[in-house]
Motif scaffolding. Structure first.
Motif, short mmCIF file in Angstrom:
data_model
loop_
_atom_site.label_atom_id
_atom_site.label_comp_id
_atom_site.label_asym_id
_atom_site.label_seq_id
_atom_site.Cartn_x
_atom_site.Cartn_y
_atom_site.Cartn_z
N SER A 121 0.83 -1.20 0.00
CA SER A 121 0.00 0.00 0.00
C SER A 121 0.87 1.26 0.00
O SER A 121 2.09 1.19 0.19
N LYS A 122 0.23 2.40 -0.25
CA LYS A 122 0.87 3.70 -0.03
C LYS A 122 -0.05 4.51 0.86
O LYS A 122 -1.27 4.54 0.66
N THR A 123 0.52 5.16 1.85
CA THR A 123 -0.29 5.81 2.88
C THR A 123 -1.23 6.87 2.33
O THR A 123 -2.32 7.06 2.87
N TYR A 124 -0.83 7.55 1.26
CA TYR A 124 -1.62 8.65 0.73
C TYR A 124 -2.54 8.24 -0.42
O TYR A 124 -3.29 9.06 -0.95
N CYS A 125 -2.48 6.98 -0.81
CA CYS A 125 -3.21 6.50 -1.99
C CYS A 125 -4.67 6.19 -1.65
O CYS A 125 -4.94 5.33 -0.81
N SER A 128 -5.56 2.53 -2.12
CA SER A 128 -5.03 1.69 -1.05
C SER A 128 -5.94 1.78 0.17
O SER A 128 -6.24 0.75 0.81
N LYS A 129 -6.37 2.97 0.51
CA LYS A 129 -7.25 3.16 1.67
C LYS A 129 -8.56 2.40 1.47
O LYS A 129 -9.10 1.79 2.41
N LYS A 132 -7.91 -1.37 1.97
CA LYS A 132 -7.68 -1.70 3.38
C LYS A 132 -8.99 -1.62 4.18
O LYS A 132 -9.22 -2.43 5.08
N GLU A 148 3.40 -0.40 3.98
CA GLU A 148 3.30 0.96 3.43
C GLU A 148 4.61 1.26 2.70
O GLU A 148 5.60 1.67 3.30
N ASP A 150 5.63 3.54 0.72
CA ASP A 150 6.19 4.90 0.66
C ASP A 150 6.92 5.30 1.94
O ASP A 150 7.61 6.32 1.96
N THR A 151 6.81 4.49 2.98
CA THR A 151 7.52 4.81 4.23
C THR A 151 8.84 4.05 4.35
O THR A 151 9.55 4.20 5.34
#
Length: 216
Positions: A121-125, A128-129, A132, A148, A150-151
Motif C-alpha cells: 500500500s501507499k499511505t496517501y493513496c 489503497s485506503k 484496506k 506501506e 512509501d515509508t
C-alpha cells in the motif's frame, strides 16, 4: 597375478585427474549465458557452487520479497545500490539477508500461514485506503499484513520487483498466499461476486464477519 592391468588402470585414472585439473585451472572458460544473465554481483568461479545451490530452489521469487517486508527486523531492507537490479532475478542470499541456513520451502509454508493476506500500500493513496477498508470489514485472522511502501527506504526497489514478479505496477497490490489478485478494483469485484470470502478461507485464515455491502 600380473600387475600389468592394475598399473594400466591406475595410469588411466591418473590421466583423467590430470586432464580435469588442466581443464579447470588452465583452460579459459565462461559461464553459460543462462547463468550470466542472472546478473549476480561479483560472479566468479568462487561462487559457482552457490549458483548451483540456488538453481535447485523451486520457489517463486515473490516469496523472497515477502520474507524481507514481513521481517520483524525493521532494518531488513533491500539495499538500493547500482549492483542490485530489480528488473532481473535477485540472488536468494539477498532475500535471506546473508542467512545461509534459510530453507525456502519452509519459509513459503511459514509465510502462507502467518501472512495469508499481504497488502502493498501507499499511505496517501485513496485506492489503497479503499482496499484496506474493505479487508478490515472481514475481520480476518490472522489480520492482513500491510506494507506501506512509501515509508520504506527501499520503496522504489519494491515497486520495481512487484512490477516484474506480479505484473501489477500500481498500488495497492494485494497478495493472497503468494499470488497477486491485483488492486482495489479487483478486490472489490471479488467481494461483490462473493468469491473473496472463499478465497480468504481457502488459505486457512478465519473470517469472523462477512460484510453485507461492499465498502465504497
Amino acid at each position: 597375478m600380473s600387475l600389468g592391468p592394475l598399473r594400466r588402470s591406475r595410469t588411466a585414472v591418473l590421466g583423467v585427474i590430470i586432464f580435469v585439473l588442466v581443464l579447470v585451472f588452465y583452460v579459459p572458460w565462461e559461464l553459460p549465458s543462462s547463468v550470466k544473465d542472472r546478473r549476480i554481483p561479483g560472479l566468479s568461479r568462487a561462487n559457482v557452487a552457490q549458483l548451483a545451490r540456488d538453481s535447485k530452489v523451486k520457489v517463486d521469487e515473490l516469496y523472497g520479497l515477502l520474507r524481507v517486508v514481513t521481517s520483524q527486523d525493521t532494518g531488513n531492507t533491500l539495499t538500493e545500490n547500482p549492483e542490485l537490479d530489480p528488473s532481473s532475478p535477485i540472488n536468494w542470499d539477498v532475500y535471506a539477508a546473508g542467512d545461509s541456513s534459510v530453507n525456502w520451502r519452509k519459509e513459503v509454508a511459514r509465510l502462507n500461514k502467518e501472512y495469508p493476506v499481504i497488502v502493498f500500500s501507499k499511505t496517501y493513496c485513496p485506492y489503497s485506503k479503499r482496499a484496506k477498508q474493505l479487508l478490515r470489514t472481514y475481520k480476518i485472522r490472522p489480520p492482513p499484513k500491510v506494507i506501506e511502501v512509501d515509508t520504506r527506504s527501499d520503496g522504489d526497489v519494491i515497486k520495481a520487483l512487484l512490477t516484474r514478479l506480479t505484473g501489477h505496477s500500481t498500488f495497492p497490490n494485494v497478495i493472497i498466499q503468494g499470488k497477486s489478485i491485483g488492486g482495489s478494483d479487483n478486490l472489490h469485484e471479488l467481494h461483490s461476486s462473493g468469491n473473496l470470502e472463499k478465497l480468504i478461507k481457502d488459505t486457512g485464515a478465519k473470517v469472523k464477519k462477512t460484510p453485507s455491502n461492499p465498502a465504497q
